[in-house]
Design a protein around this motif. Sequence first.
Motif, PDB file in Angstrom:
ATOM      1  N   UNK A   1      60.749   0.344 -22.178  1.00 15.42           N
ATOM      2  CA  UNK A   1      61.479   0.889 -23.325  1.00 15.42           C
ATOM      3  C   UNK A   1      60.692   0.505 -24.573  1.00 15.42           C
ATOM      4  N   UNK A   2      60.110   1.511 -25.271  1.00 15.04           N
ATOM      5  CA  UNK A   2      59.186   1.219 -26.359  1.00 15.04           C
ATOM      6  C   UNK A   2      59.633   1.790 -27.705  1.00 15.04           C
ATOM      7  N   UNK A   3      59.429   0.972 -28.712  1.00 15.51           N
ATOM      8  CA  UNK A   3      59.580   1.433 -30.093  1.00 15.51           C
ATOM      9  C   UNK A   3      58.330   2.254 -30.435  1.00 15.51           C
ATOM     10  N   UNK A   4      58.402   3.113 -31.463  1.00 10.99           N
ATOM     11  CA  UNK A   4      57.228   3.895 -31.850  1.00 10.99           C
ATOM     12  C   UNK A   4      56.404   3.159 -32.909  1.00 10.99           C
ATOM     13  N   UNK A   5      57.071   2.732 -33.978  1.00  7.31           N
ATOM     14  CA  UNK A   5      56.356   2.065 -35.063  1.00  7.31           C
ATOM     15  C   UNK A   5      56.409   0.552 -34.896  1.00  7.31           C
ATOM     16  N   UNK A   6      55.251  -0.039 -34.580  1.00  2.46           N
ATOM     17  CA  UNK A   6      55.200  -1.491 -34.392  1.00  2.46           C
ATOM     18  C   UNK A   6      53.901  -2.021 -34.980  1.00  2.46           C
ATOM     19  N   UNK A   7      53.896  -3.296 -35.367  1.00  8.57           N
ATOM     20  CA  UNK A   7      52.638  -3.875 -35.860  1.00  8.57           C
ATOM     21  C   UNK A   7      51.628  -4.069 -34.720  1.00  8.57           C
ATOM     22  N   UNK A   8      50.411  -4.244 -35.053  1.00  8.90           N
ATOM     23  CA  UNK A   8      49.277  -4.516 -34.153  1.00  8.90           C
ATOM     24  C   UNK A   8      48.930  -3.338 -33.242  1.00  8.90           C
ATOM     25  N   UNK A   9      49.872  -2.860 -32.455  1.00 12.60           N
ATOM     26  CA  UNK A   9      49.587  -1.653 -31.672  1.00 12.60           C
ATOM     27  C   UNK A   9      50.865  -0.827 -31.618  1.00 12.60           C
TER      28      UNK A   9
END
Lengths: 719, 122
Positions: B52-60
């Motif tokens: 389950x992934x967020x779209x906007x994240x730091x680093x990658x």
Amino acid sequence: MKRHTGGFASRLLSLNTEISRWQSGDLVQLSVIEQALAGCTDDPGFGARPPAEQELVIRLKNSLWDLLDVEKETPWLGLAAQLGALSAPRLPPETNPAPLPSPNPPEAPPSTDLYPPGYFDHIIQDPKMLGQLCDEVKEHMDIAQFTLVDLEFDSTNPETINKIFRAFHTIKSSAAFLGLKNLEEAAHAIEDIMVLVRDGALPIDKDLINVIFYGVGLLKDLVGIIEMSDFQVEVMVESFRHIDLARSIAIFKKIHKDHGNRKIGQILQESGQLDQSMVTLILDQQKRTNQKFGEIAVEQNLISEDDLKVSLRKQGGGTKRSSFVKVSNERLNSLIDIVGELVVNQSMLRQYLLNPESSRETGDRTFSQLESITTNIKNLVLSMGMVPITEIFNKLRVVIRNTAAETGKTISVEFRGDDTELDRNVIENIYDPLVHIVRNAVDHGIEGPQDRKAAGKTSVGTIVVAAEHKGNSIEISVSDDGRGIDQKAVLAKAVANGLVTPAQAAAMSEREVYALLMLPGFSTKEVVTEVSGRGVGMDVVQQNVDLIHGKVEIHSQPGAGSKFVLRIPLTLAIIDGFVTVIDDIKYIFPFNLIEEIIVPEPTALTRLDSGQFLLFDRGVYTPIIVAADLFGHPASDQTRKLVIVISYEGSRYGIAVDAILGKQEIVIKTLNEALESLQAFSGGTIFGDGSIGFVVDIEKFILAARGETTREQDKGRAS
Amino acid sequence: MKILIVDDSAVVRTVVTQALGMAGYTDLAEAVDGVSALEMAQAPGAAFGLYILDVNMPRMDGITLVAELRKLDPRSPIIMLTTETDKAKMTLAKELGATGWIVKPFDAEKFIGVVKLFVKKE
């Protein structure tokens, strides 16, 4: 209208709708479609469906995951499209003489029969229930008939209109249960008309009443046929077929159509409850099923039934809100009563004047009656422009809930006095300040749950918003049981920001400290939180409240909470004025801003090089504004006899005047264009003796005075 | 089944964890950005059944992470948590191998409905 194809058709319909809402990759929609498919296959009626339909649903169900596959998605949707054809209504289209907006008119073969095939196929053969229905219809139609007679005399009584509406409404749904489509349609058509009447979109007149009487007769005739048939369906249908119901219904529908032109979808869209895609979707479905727009929307859970009701009410009218004011019957009747008294009073006055032997006493009595009548009329007329504060309270409830959620606090809110009424212009101006104050209370006032526990309080914070009449003003207060205002922190911040010197700070009273909060740009919280925003302080509150001649008060007890009080005049058209005189001309200042009146000793006035006067009184210097100069009076003795001290935006200003006539209620009249250029005034007024006065707009007045001062200072420096 | 939740917002991670917990899924791992998520997925013995992934994240960001994850694990479903404004990126995410998306904010019931659907499929 009730569907006669039973539950399964509606399952297919909603499946179809959900599929049409599919967007590539939308997982929530995927699970919704999955549930809709399961709903179909699990339905007890599924086994009885045509084999082609069963097979199609099962195929769709088994290949559901194709929807997530880029290549298989389109074929799956193509397969699903066949479902749309299957879920089209099995019933022939309704007998509707009005042309449908649909581009594809129903392809029913032309028939000489008055009713489409199958129209009477769903009548329940149950003599007992049919008998009950007949009794019900007769009873309701009797009520409707009596009530219609009442309506002829009193066409405005909402209860009377409602009674008739309910009669047709009840018949409509009972008839639908028993499959008596003709009875249902007729009742429905009249019900629709009554909705328009109830919502004020259709005026009641003799013709309309006759049409409804005709409708009552029609329903009674139909019921008569049912009874005559001895509740034998074949017999009654035989007689039904000879009645040209469509023509009657066409009359009802035409009346409805002529007056109820706005589409419900349009209204729901305007109010933001549905977006364009949903509207299109529902319209699509409407073309296929002949259902009502609102019914589909509710059925698909796009809107709640309450939302629909609100929109249906709007559909009936009431869109011209801005140009009309609703006045309650009660108030109108009171006004009529008072005008009656006025007429009597007028003739008494005439008698008094004509009769040379009238006693002075009679004159006084008549005149004091006139005074009381005028006061009553004034209050009544003003109350007609009033709106209850409920609307603002409802919005504040949302603001508090959202702010609490953003800041992770649990807050219980209480609203008191929500029936308090305010001038509609005032309402516009207090909303922003109140939002600011409640946000502050949630964000800064109420502590986080941990801090509250540590302070020995319950973890749930409390905010009370109350509105109350106090004489000629309304008091709106926002109290919280939070940490209170830390006076030391306020002072430290004020000193740090250069608003006051440390010495001034040390001498400040509690009230003066709180007043600092309202200075432009002041914010006590070190860390700027998302909620209260940057750089926007309580000064916004002060400015808005000043605009409507109100006052802000702050009370606070450290550790126990704070209370912000807005004191707002009841109306903007009448103010409590403080009447002053300069060179025989009357000037009116808003009474709520007056702090004190000083009779200055000549030695208490100091004239600076800049020309500016300062008043020294009890250890405080107050700048004096020579109003006579600002108002363009010829230069004369500039030290007037009296100084009124006003408090504006936290500063004190003295205004030199010749005389004070005292506090008086002032009816503000707009100045004509020639006088509008006089920047410092908000209007004029006419006094009882016929003399006129100027109402000073304090904001413009101070600004003008400041401009004056700086120019004079410049002059002073140059010389 | 082990589920990896990747989102830089602690609130979102908590909401997702709670929702999954209510539905009986407790074998969960959390990462705060794409890089640490990738490290967890690359760790020996890591076998996630659902991402389950967020779209906007730091680093990658989540889109890059989808591409990286698909190199390691071509099968397990990848659910993107998007906002209305991210929706345009979803076509790209799907092309890179994401299974689908759920718009934030979502209610727990609908979210669980989706997860259950995937479990049922397995």
